[in-house]
Design a protein around this motif. Structure first.
Motif, PDB file in Angstrom:
ATOM      1  N   SER A  28       0.832  -1.206   0.000  1.00 51.00           N
ATOM      2  CA  SER A  28       0.000   0.000   0.000  1.00 51.00           C
ATOM      3  C   SER A  28       0.864   1.252   0.000  1.00 51.00           C
ATOM      4  CB  SER A  28      -0.919  -0.007   1.225  1.00 51.00           C
ATOM      5  OG  SER A  28      -1.846  -1.063   1.157  1.00 51.00           O
ATOM      6  N   ALA A  29       1.932   1.238   0.777  1.00 48.69           N
ATOM      7  CA  ALA A  29       2.822   2.406   0.842  1.00 48.69           C
ATOM      8  C   ALA A  29       3.489   2.665  -0.497  1.00 48.69           C
ATOM      9  CB  ALA A  29       3.863   2.197   1.935  1.00 48.69           C
ATOM     10  N   ARG A  30       3.705   1.610  -1.291  1.00 45.43           N
ATOM     11  CA  ARG A  30       4.362   1.761  -2.590  1.00 45.43           C
ATOM     12  C   ARG A  30       3.367   2.040  -3.713  1.00 45.43           C
ATOM     13  NH1 ARG A  30       8.700  -3.102  -3.145  1.00 45.43           N
ATOM     14  NH2 ARG A  30       8.964  -2.038  -5.145  1.00 45.43           N
ATOM     15  N   GLY A  31       2.091   2.096  -3.388  1.00 43.57           N
ATOM     16  CA  GLY A  31       1.082   2.334  -4.423  1.00 43.57           C
ATOM     17  C   GLY A  31       0.901   1.183  -5.375  1.00 43.57           C
ATOM     18  N   ILE A  35      -5.726  -0.964  -9.207  1.00 44.67           N
ATOM     19  CA  ILE A  35      -6.034  -1.904 -10.290  1.00 44.67           C
ATOM     20  C   ILE A  35      -5.691  -1.280 -11.641  1.00 44.67           C
ATOM     21  CG2 ILE A  35      -7.906  -2.837  -8.871  1.00 44.67           C
ATOM     22  CD1 ILE A  35      -9.825  -1.690 -11.025  1.00 44.67           C
ATOM     23  N   PRO A  36      -5.157  -2.073 -12.575  1.00 40.38           N
ATOM     24  CA  PRO A  36      -4.936  -1.557 -13.939  1.00 40.38           C
ATOM     25  C   PRO A  36      -6.268  -1.351 -14.651  1.00 40.38           C
ATOM     26  CG  PRO A  36      -3.657  -3.569 -13.509  1.00 40.38           C
ATOM     27  CD  PRO A  36      -4.673  -3.446 -12.415  1.00 40.38           C
ATOM     28  N   GLU A  37      -6.331  -0.343 -15.471  1.00 37.04           N
ATOM     29  CA  GLU A  37      -7.550  -0.112 -16.254  1.00 37.04           C
ATOM     30  C   GLU A  37      -7.571  -0.946 -17.527  1.00 37.04           C
ATOM     31  OE1 GLU A  37      -8.073   4.034 -16.928  1.00 37.04           O
ATOM     32  OE2 GLU A  37      -8.383   4.500 -14.808  1.00 37.04           O
ATOM     33  N   GLU A  38      -6.434  -1.486 -17.922  1.00 37.05           N
ATOM     34  CA  GLU A  38      -6.373  -2.331 -19.125  1.00 37.05           C
ATOM     35  C   GLU A  38      -6.743  -3.767 -18.773  1.00 37.05           C
ATOM     36  OE1 GLU A  38      -2.627  -1.839 -21.483  1.00 37.05           O
ATOM     37  OE2 GLU A  38      -2.127  -0.591 -19.759  1.00 37.05           O
ATOM     38  N   GLU A  54       9.685 -19.047 -17.887  1.00 37.13           N
ATOM     39  CA  GLU A  54       8.655 -18.070 -17.549  1.00 37.13           C
ATOM     40  C   GLU A  54       9.328 -16.762 -17.147  1.00 37.13           C
ATOM     41  OE1 GLU A  54       5.099 -17.762 -14.276  1.00 37.13           O
ATOM     42  OE2 GLU A  54       5.408 -19.691 -15.288  1.00 37.13           O
ATOM     43  N   LEU A  55       8.788 -15.645 -17.601  1.00 33.06           N
ATOM     44  CA  LEU A  55       9.355 -14.341 -17.278  1.00 33.06           C
ATOM     45  C   LEU A  55       9.102 -14.000 -15.815  1.00 33.06           C
ATOM     46  CD1 LEU A  55       8.264 -12.416 -20.510  1.00 33.06           C
ATOM     47  CD2 LEU A  55      10.513 -13.390 -19.986  1.00 33.06           C
ATOM     48  N   LEU A  56       9.906 -13.083 -15.294  1.00 33.70           N
ATOM     49  CA  LEU A  56       9.832 -12.728 -13.888  1.00 33.70           C
ATOM     50  C   LEU A  56       8.664 -11.779 -13.632  1.00 33.70           C
ATOM     51  CD1 LEU A  56      13.645 -12.099 -13.352  1.00 33.70           C
ATOM     52  CD2 LEU A  56      12.351 -14.171 -12.760  1.00 33.70           C
ATOM     53  N   PHE A  57       8.018 -11.959 -12.495  1.00 39.34           N
ATOM     54  CA  PHE A  57       6.905 -11.087 -12.118  1.00 39.34           C
ATOM     55  C   PHE A  57       7.073 -10.657 -10.670  1.00 39.34           C
ATOM     56  CE2 PHE A  57       2.737 -10.547 -10.078  1.00 39.34           C
ATOM     57  CZ  PHE A  57       2.267  -9.472 -10.821  1.00 39.34           C
ATOM     58  N   ASP A  58       7.026  -9.341 -10.449  1.00 40.23           N
ATOM     59  CA  ASP A  58       7.099  -8.768  -9.108  1.00 40.23           C
ATOM     60  C   ASP A  58       5.766  -8.093  -8.828  1.00 40.23           C
ATOM     61  OD1 ASP A  58       7.561  -7.484  -6.754  1.00 40.23           O
ATOM     62  OD2 ASP A  58       9.214  -6.243  -7.465  1.00 40.23           O
ATOM     63  N   PRO A  59       4.959  -8.627  -7.896  1.00 38.73           N
ATOM     64  CA  PRO A  59       3.643  -8.031  -7.644  1.00 38.73           C
ATOM     65  C   PRO A  59       3.713  -6.613  -7.095  1.00 38.73           C
ATOM     66  CG  PRO A  59       4.157  -9.690  -5.989  1.00 38.73           C
ATOM     67  CD  PRO A  59       5.207  -9.805  -7.046  1.00 38.73           C
ATOM     68  N   ALA A  60       4.877  -6.221  -6.580  1.00 37.96           N
ATOM     69  CA  ALA A  60       5.022  -4.860  -6.057  1.00 37.96           C
ATOM     70  C   ALA A  60       5.226  -3.832  -7.172  1.00 37.96           C
ATOM     71  CB  ALA A  60       6.197  -4.805  -5.076  1.00 37.96           C
ATOM     72  N   GLU A  61       5.559  -4.295  -8.373  1.00 34.87           N
ATOM     73  CA  GLU A  61       5.766  -3.382  -9.493  1.00 34.87           C
ATOM     74  C   GLU A  61       4.429  -2.776  -9.906  1.00 34.87           C
ATOM     75  OE1 GLU A  61       8.640  -3.477 -13.426  1.00 34.87           O
ATOM     76  OE2 GLU A  61       7.599  -5.309 -12.829  1.00 34.87           O
ATOM     77  N   GLN A  90      -4.527 -10.833 -11.250  1.00 35.09           N
ATOM     78  CA  GLN A  90      -4.686 -11.969 -10.339  1.00 35.09           C
ATOM     79  C   GLN A  90      -4.051 -11.673  -8.985  1.00 35.09           C
ATOM     80  OE1 GLN A  90      -2.976 -15.050 -12.840  1.00 35.09           O
ATOM     81  NE2 GLN A  90      -4.995 -15.839 -13.375  1.00 35.09           N
ATOM     82  N   ALA A  91      -2.893 -10.996  -9.003  1.00 33.23           N
ATOM     83  CA  ALA A  91      -2.221 -10.663  -7.743  1.00 33.23           C
ATOM     84  C   ALA A  91      -3.072  -9.710  -6.910  1.00 33.23           C
ATOM     85  CB  ALA A  91      -0.854 -10.043  -8.033  1.00 33.23           C
ATOM     86  N   ILE A  92      -3.661  -8.701  -7.555  1.00 30.98           N
ATOM     87  CA  ILE A  92      -4.459  -7.730  -6.799  1.00 30.98           C
ATOM     88  C   ILE A  92      -5.727  -8.390  -6.258  1.00 30.98           C
ATOM     89  CG2 ILE A  92      -5.762  -5.581  -6.971  1.00 30.98           C
ATOM     90  CD1 ILE A  92      -3.642  -4.519  -8.817  1.00 30.98           C
ATOM     91  N   ALA A  93      -6.327  -9.293  -7.018  1.00 29.18           N
ATOM     92  CA  ALA A  93      -7.479 -10.033  -6.502  1.00 29.18           C
ATOM     93  C   ALA A  93      -7.079 -10.825  -5.260  1.00 29.18           C
ATOM     94  CB  ALA A  93      -8.038 -10.962  -7.579  1.00 29.18           C
TER      95      ALA A  93
END
Length: 710
Positions: A28-31, A35-38, A54-61, A90-93
């Motif tokens: 939350s502090a990092r914003g 949710i993405p609008e796309e 598989e490519l790297l995914f950081d949910p904080a990005e 999916q991460a935000i859900a």
């Protein structure tokens, strides 16, 4: 059990709650929780085109337009962006569910507000997403994603958060509720439409899609407190009970024969059961028309897992990836709560006194994959876990497993650290591989030659390598992959002394019969593979081990080859599509010493500190070639090559015989057909003080003639 109760009845829940709370505070502090609008695309395209990882995914990005692979590549493009958005949505859900769970444990309003904000933001955005214009033609199109399937999965996570907030007494304003009602109505309409298309237009009710459309609709009806449409969904055509009857075989394995899709469907069933339970309807103990049950589906997983609790990647599905591990953790936590203390009436696989340790071992392994430790440490534990069961380091002793309808057999016997898993069943449709009579070999310290799994579908290696026969531990003919077909099991016998299996194939190639005979004793595993052709051709026996052989014994001399030479060029003929042969590099050839009748290869398994050795003793066959090969790696990282073994014979008849032992190699004595009083070929195997004489009988398969020292 409510989350607040777990805080006082378990030792792990209070610390885990604080950990999940701190993660939300940081994001939350990092914003990072806006949710993405796309809309999202298709997650299978999130794969490096060069390394096939598989490519790297950081949910904080917060946002991304360039995507990294573990080897340092930076990839850009609309397809990758769309796939990244799938992961982000999916991460935000999931964080909405996590916030609702943290509120349930702390009663701090900020976390209820966070969960509500995510839910209402998606509910308000959902009508603005178009029916996806970029979805591939074969897909049922979603709004928030290319696929309606992905949309259903994402929606169940959001709606689980919604009903959890309801349970905790969280109120929505009239404006917030208006958005939620619109979202629920649109979701109900689209999921109902997709179900009609699958069930009535495409006549494909057994599809794994259907289970997830049912789960999403179950969540909608539970969120609105509507029991009658939920009951109709359970009982109707393509509904929960009907899908269990047609989407799962009578031996409790999902009909596609893929571990991944078995778990995928089981998770959807469990979500539907969770929603039904809110109305006092018990689906956890219901059965399909041929006795199929969710408990049986769990026991299949227990029977397939290796000693560490690692599940095999049968047919399509990854060997390991974080989102899949979370799914396994979720279902196993639920299974531990509902089924661990009760064995199926007809089950000899897991007795009631070992059921808990079996579930706990599977949980321990999957938490180890996620966090490096065998302890409850993720949202799945807080949401679905109960009790203070210690997560075991290994599985309890289990009997052999014979899935007659699905076509898999796992051989285990007391006293032998080796076990096997073989495939003889249906092809598996779009998720099947050309792999009949494939054999995976396991040691109690870890896998030796497992199924290599499947890369994300956006990778070219999906069809070019991982689905092909050449990537499996079986036989291919004429440089081509097997045809899609179903084999059979002509013999299965499991006693305290041995496990005997005879697998048969008639449809792999025109004019081809293949038979694999397996005999597991407390001292060794005999693997005898016979091939008969109506015309001469090249027959290739493949073995893909996770570790290269450490040493060679027995009078065979290695000769290096040009590493640029492929198996295609060596075979002299191949299918037009190469069938994976163009990805196999020849590393060396072993030429038989005339004084020796065997070759012995040694493989290390386990850790460096506690290494164990498995010996492969290969019976010498005149005019056969034994080749050392290099192939793409496992589906976790295909760019890290594996060293394998290719045995090649030419003619109308091929015979490939191996004996696997632990600690020391076996001695073999070969007696050809017609020698002495034997009308059939015979093999004598010796190890230590033990000796068994075998005969290959045309009607009975591999039979034991005598035992010494057994």
């Amino acid at each position: 059990m409510r989350i607040s109760e777990k805080l006082t009845t378990t030792a792990w829940a209070p610390g885990l709650l604080l950990q999940l709370k701190a993660e939300l505070d940081e994001l939350s502090a990092r914003g990072s929780l806006n949710i993405p609008e796309e809309p999202g695309g298709w997650w299978h395209q999130y794969v490096c085109p060069h390394h096939h990882t598989e490519l790297l995914f950081d949910p904080a990005e917060r946002d991304a337009h360039a995507f990294g692979c573990p080897h340092g590549c930076r990839i850009e493009g609309d397809a990758y962006r769309g796939a990244w958005l799938v992961f982000k949505h999916q991460a935000i859900a999931r964080y909405a569910l996590q916030a609702a769970a943290v509120f349930a444990g702390t009663k701090e309003p900020a976390y209820a507000d966070l969960a509500k904000r995510i839910l209402v933001s998606y509910a308000a955005q959902f009508p603005l997403y178009p029916v996806h214009p970029d979805a591939q033609p074969w897909m049922l199109k979603g709004r928030a994603f290319h696929q309606a399937l992905t949309e259903a999965i994402w929606a169940t996570t959001l709606l689980r958060a919604y009903v959890l907030l309801q349970d905790e007494g969280v109120a929505f304003t009239s404006e917030e509720q208006r958005h939620m009602d619109t979202f629920l109505a649109m979701l109900e309409s689209s999921m109902t439409q997709y179900r009609y298309i699958l069930i009535h237009e495409k006549k494909n009710a057994e599809n794994n899609y259907t289970a997830w459309l049912n789960a999403a609709l179950s969540c909608v009806y539970a969120a609105r407190g509507e029991v009658e449409p939920l009951k109709a969904l359970i009982e109707g055509e393509g509904g929960w009970r009907h899908h269990l009857s047609i989407g799962v075989k009578p031996d409790h394995f999902e009909f596609e024969g893929a571990t991944y899709y078995h778990i995928f469907v089981l998770r959807a069933y469990l979500i539907s059961a969770e929603m039904a339970e809110r109305f006092g309807i018990d689906l956890y103990h219901e059965e399909g028309q041929q006795g199929q049950s969710m408990q049986g589906m769990f026991e299949v997983l227990i029977g397939l897992a290796d000693t560490q609790g690692l599940l095999p990647a049968l047919h399509d599905g990854p060997m390991a990836r974080l989102p899949f591990a979370r799914e396994i953790a979720e279902i196993m936590e639920i299974g531990l709560s509902y089924y661990a203390n009760v064995a199926l009436p007809a089950s000899t696989l897991v007795e009631p006194d070992t059921g808990v340790s079996a579930y706990a071992a599977l949980l321990g392994e999957v938490y180890r994959q996620m966090t490096g430790e065998r302890r409850r440490s993720t949202l799945e534990a807080l949401m679905y876990g109960e009790g203070d069961v210690e997560l075991a380091q290994s599985m309890p002793n289990r009997s052999s497993l014979f899935l007659e309808h699905s076509g898999f057999v796992a051989g285990r016997i007391a006293g032998n650290k080796l076990s096997f898993l073989a495939d003889f069943g249906e092809h598996g449709g779009s998720h099947g591989h050309y792999d009949k009579l494939h054999l995976s070999l396991h040691h109690t310290a870890g896998a030796l030659s497992p199924d290599l799994g499947m890369v994300p579908y956006g990778s070219a290696l999906r069809k070019a390598w991982f689905a092909e026969t050449a990537s499996h531990n079986t036989v291919s003919v004429g440089g081509a992959s097997q045809a899609p077909h179903q084999g059979s099991c002509k013999r299965y016998e499991a006693t305290p002394e041995s496990v005997s299996v005879w697998l048969h194939s008639e449809g792999a190639y025109e004019g081809c019969l293949m038979d694999r005979h397996l005999h597991l004793t407390p001292d060794w595993l005999v693997d005898w593979f016979e091939v008969s052709l109506t015309r001469e051709n090249t027959m290739d026996w493949w073995m893909h081990a996770l570790q290269a052989p450490e040493g060679v014994e027995g009078g065979w001399l290695p000769t290096q080859l040009n590493s640029s030479e492929t198996a295609v060029s060596a075979a002299g003929e191949a299918a037009p599509d190469a069938a994976g042969y163009d990805l196999v590099r020849l590393q060396g050839s072993y030429h038989q010493d005339a004084a020796s009748d065997r070759i012995v290869l040694r493989y290390a398994v386990g850790t460096e500190a506690e290494a164990s050795y498995v010996y492969q003793t290969i019976a010498a066959i005149p005019d056969a070639k034994l080749l050392s090969i290099e192939t793409p790696g496992t589906s976790i990282d295909p760019s890290r090559p594996l060293s394998g073994l290719l045995q090649r014979q030419q003619g109308k008849h091929g015979r490939f015989i191996q004996v696997y032992t632990v600690g020391e190699p076996a001695e073999l004595e070969w007696i050809p057909a017609g020698t002495g009083n034997g009308a059939s070929p015979r093999l004598i195997v010796r190890s230590g003080s033990k000796e068994i004489g075998y005969e290959l009988h045309p009607e009975q398969g591999l039979t034991v003639l005598r035992r010494i020292g057994a």
